[in-house]
Design an enzyme around this catalytic site. Structure first.
Site, short mmCIF file in Angstrom:
data_model
loop_
_atom_site.label_atom_id
_atom_site.label_comp_id
_atom_site.label_asym_id
_atom_site.label_seq_id
_atom_site.Cartn_x
_atom_site.Cartn_y
_atom_site.Cartn_z
N ALA A 1 74.29 122.45 38.64
CA ALA A 1 75.08 123.12 37.40
C ALA A 1 74.00 123.74 36.36
CB ALA A 1 76.19 122.22 37.00
N GLU B 1 73.33 113.64 37.67
CA GLU B 1 73.97 113.65 36.54
C GLU B 1 74.26 112.54 35.57
OE1 GLU B 1 74.61 114.36 39.68
OE2 GLU B 1 75.94 116.02 40.02
N GLY C 1 74.96 119.55 41.41
CA GLY C 1 75.85 120.45 42.07
C GLY C 1 75.12 121.05 43.44
N GLU D 1 75.89 118.80 45.98
CA GLU D 1 77.42 118.81 46.20
C GLU D 1 77.60 120.25 47.05
OE1 GLU D 1 78.24 118.39 42.01
OE2 GLU D 1 79.49 116.67 42.49
#
Ligand code: T1G
Length: 697
Positions: free
Chosen positions: A63, A125, A102, A105
């Site tokens: 992210a 994270e 992310g 992910e």
């Protein structure tokens, strides 16, 4: 369609490219682009498979951390990855560089994943005070099982593509061109008639294992190893939902837990630590086009612990390095020490024999300064005595080639004085490594009054090459870190004379998150080192600056710490476990009596304030003197060199989080009670009265 994501059909294959330098972070434009591109590919009847590939050095690295703390913008990443997974056409993520957070992910929501052999994947994270918030805690366990998923998510450590392939996170490894590999894999899928393989629908890895026991064990491990951290236990709770709830509910639970982490103060502190570590390498007043000198070879003067550690940093970076010692025997001992230190890494399995030999081939020993005539940079790491430094720098000046950078590893002596021992003070800079130099990441780059811009720029660049966190600092006694740690150590000793015990003080600071308490640290480094600094200061400080006497009393009693088996704690033979020292209470009583102090119980909060506010007050002085460029540079130094917990952001971030008005008020009280040392820094007073923060500077 945003230009950071493009869609192009090549025959039956839709190619979706992400190009969002520097790390293809999942900012809003990328999220929109991904969602629209996958939707368009899904709607295109000609498309039989989808390949996702990234431009630049890496696959999506997560992210966009810069977005945290700001109002969320749709589409959120969970929505995007769920759309990708729901697609009916097989999608393939082509991973290179790092697929992190992310990024992994997104790759997990694709139906297949292939990776370049040298790539890495991970869910870091937790290092930002978060947890994987876009399905990672639900999809990773479905691929690798709960145990490995817990390890990866709670540690935040990446794994190699090779291991990811063994675990099934990556279906195939490849070399060479990303798109070619992606298309070849897609064509094979089409030929084999293989369709979508949705990670969220896989349950085989969750079955037949006592996952609840794994969760309980991980919770106990976290309680023991990282008691003060907020997000690790929530990582575990999210993974627990992967086998206790259906996917949709598990994703919902993950989102709730992610939200708790997002709003925690630890997330703000850890993100601050992440960005400011990178900011610290930027020297504000150095012109962008400042040239950097090439450093193809190095020399280290002194083959002691520090010198050998420093030499190993160069060898680790692939730079040949010569260690100069005063005799053949000392030289050979230094080389042996380097080999032995590498050997310990081989024993631990963190270094291969081949790598050891490769690095040792870069380390050589010399005894003649004339053999340094070809090196591009020298680091002096001899005894902390100005007379010794003078001899070394005069010899370097006489033997090193023009343009060679001459640096000192001094931890507190005046670099300007050292530079003036040479005819080339503009080529002199400080490179203050932290022991053990081959392990500690912090490097204080000390800028002398005459250090030229290109020498400073080269020093910062070599710091990055050595994989250090290089922070520029000015010249003063102790530069930044040691100057601050002196205040902190002095206050901790005064607290002993006022009524606290070492175990109480260490306990308070360990609970705060410090890697070690001040007294365990003293015992480790040796009380005589601190005492020498005290004695030096006693000679120079004016009388209103009182000093604690406890170190002198301990030394008189032969208690110097671990090296004598007895210090603030007692150590059984061969053990480093601190045990209560029964002789200490009498020594403390005597010290208090001599200082005319009536011992009294002290609260944990008071102990924390006295130690932390001493750091903050000195940090404010360092800032206003221009010894550090930014308050955040002081945070970076203290986190990376002194064990300050990154989840507290650093001393200056911590002060801002308390409120400078409160800090200033308490320091004024301490000034009343404890005299000159506590005179508030003018900058702190100014900011407090203006209602501002260090971060506002
Ligand atoms: N967001 C924004 N900027 C980033 C960034 C990120 N994720 N990662 C790096 N940068 C910037 C960095 O600040 C620097 O900027 C430049 O890129 C180069 O970075 C939903 C919520 C990828 C291994 O934690 O580990 O996904 O200084 O110097 O040494 O579950 O960057 O040039 O202006 O570090 O080659 C999870 C963090 C996010 C990865 C590359 N991802 N980044 O190292 O370059 S949370 C991460 C790194 C998340 C989801 C959750 C490293 C790197 P500038 P650099 P590098």
């Amino acid at each position: 369609m945003s230009d950071v994501v493009t869609l192009e059909r090549q025959g039956p294959i839709a190619v979706i490219r992400v190009n969002n330098p520097p790390v293809n972070a999942l900012g809003i434009a990328v999220r929109e682009g991904l969602q629209n591109s996958f939707k368009a590919a899904e709607a295109d009847a000609e498309v039989k498979a989808i390949v996702l590939v990234c431009e630049g050095n890496t696959f999506i690295a997560g992210a966009d951390i810069k977005e945290f703390g700001k109002p969320p913008k749709s589409p959120g990443l969970p929505e995007v990855v769920n759309d990708i997974e729901a697609g009916s056409k097989p999608s393939i993520a082509v991973i290179h560089g790092t697929a992190l957070g992310g990024g992994l992910e997104v790759a997990l929501s694709c139906h297949y994943r292939i990776a370049r052999k040298d790539a890495k994947v991970g869910l870091p994270e937790v290092k930002l005070g978060l947890l994987p918030g876009a399905g990672g805690t639900q999809r990773l366990p479905r691929v690798v099982g709960v145990e490995k998923a817990l390890d990866m998510i709670v540690s935040g450590a990446p794994i190699s593509a090779v291991e990811a392939n063994e675990l099934g996170v990556v279906d195939e490894l490849f070399d060479g061109d990303l798109l070619a590999a992606g298309k070849a894999f897609a064509e094979q899928l089409i030929a084999d008639g293989k369709g979508a393989r949705r990670t969220g629908e896989r349950t085989d890895k969750l079955e037949g294992v006592d996952n609840a026991a794994l969760v309980a064990a991980k919770r106990a491990e976290i309680d023991k190893k990282m008691p003060g951290l907020f997000s690790p236990q929530r990582c575990v709770s999210a993974v627990e939902a992967s086998f206790t709830l259906p996917l949709a509910d598990g994703l919902k639970r993950e989102r709730e837990l992610f939200g708790e982490c997002l709003t925690s103060p630890q997330r703000a502190a850890l993100v601050h630590a992440f960005f400011t570590e990178r900011l610290a390498s930027k020297v504000d007043d150095l012109p962008k086009d400042t040239p950097v000198r090439e450093v193809k070879s190095a020399g280290v003067i002194g083959g002691g612990t520090m010198g050998v550690g420093i030499a190993m940093c160069f060898a680790n970076a692939g730079i040949p390095v010569k260690i100069l010692e005063i005799s053949d025997e000392a030289r050979d001992k230094a080389i042996e020490r380097a080999r032995d230190t590498y050997g310990m890494s081989v024993k631990r399995g963190s270094l291969s024999e081949a790598a050891l030999e490769k690095r040792m081939a870069l380390v050589s020993g010399i005894t003649d300064y004339a053999d340094l005539s070809d090196v591009d940079l020298v680091v002096e790491a001899v005894f902390e005595d100005m007379g010794v430094k003078q001899k070394v720098f005069e010899a370097l000046d006489a033997n090193c080639k023009p343009g060679a950078i001459l640096s000192s590893n001094t931890s507190s002596l005046d670099l300007n004085e050292i530079a003036n021992f040479t005819k080339r003070p503009e080529d002199v800079v400080g490179l203050h490594f932290f022991s053990p130099a081959n392990v500690m990441r912090l490097l204080e780059v000390v800028r002398g009054a005459k250090t030229s811009n290109d020498v400073l720029a080269t020093a910062m660049a070599i710091g990055k090459k050595l994989k250090k966190v290089a922070v520029p600092v000015g010249v003063c006694d102790g530069f930044v870190g040691n100057r601050m740690v002196f205040q902190y150590g002095r206050e901790s000793e005064f607290l002993l004379e006022e009524g606290a015990t070492p175990a109480q003080v260490d306990g308070v600071l360990k609970k705060f998150g410090m890697a070690m308490g001040p007294f365990a640290m003293r015992d480790l480094s040796g009380l005589d080192i601190g005492l020498a600094i005290r004695n030096r200061q006693r000679e120079t400080l004016s009388p209103e600056y009182k000093l604690p006497t406890i170190l002198g009393k301990m030394a008189d009693a032969g208690m110097l710490g671990q090296k004598t088996g007895k210090g603030f704690y007692v150590y059984e033979k061969g053990s480093r476990t601190p045990l209560e020292n029964p002789e200490l209470p009498a020594i403390l009583e005597a010290a208090s009596k001599e200082q005319g102090i009536q011992r009294q119980p002290l609260s944990d909060e008071y102990i924390l304030e006295r130690c932390m506010y001493a750091l903050i007050n000195e940090g404010a002085k360092i800032l206003e003197e221009g010894i550090a460029q930014r308050a955040s540079d002081i945070d970076v130094i203290y986190i990376n060199g002194y064990g300050f917990p990154s989840h507290q952001g650093g001393p200056m971030f911590y002060a801002d989080s308390i409120g400078l008005d409160r800090v200033y008020a308490r320091i004024c009280e301490f000034h009343e009670q404890h005299g000159a040392w506590w005179k508030p820094a003018p900058l702190l007073e100014k900011l407090a009265k203006e209602g501002r923060k260090f971060a506002d500077l």
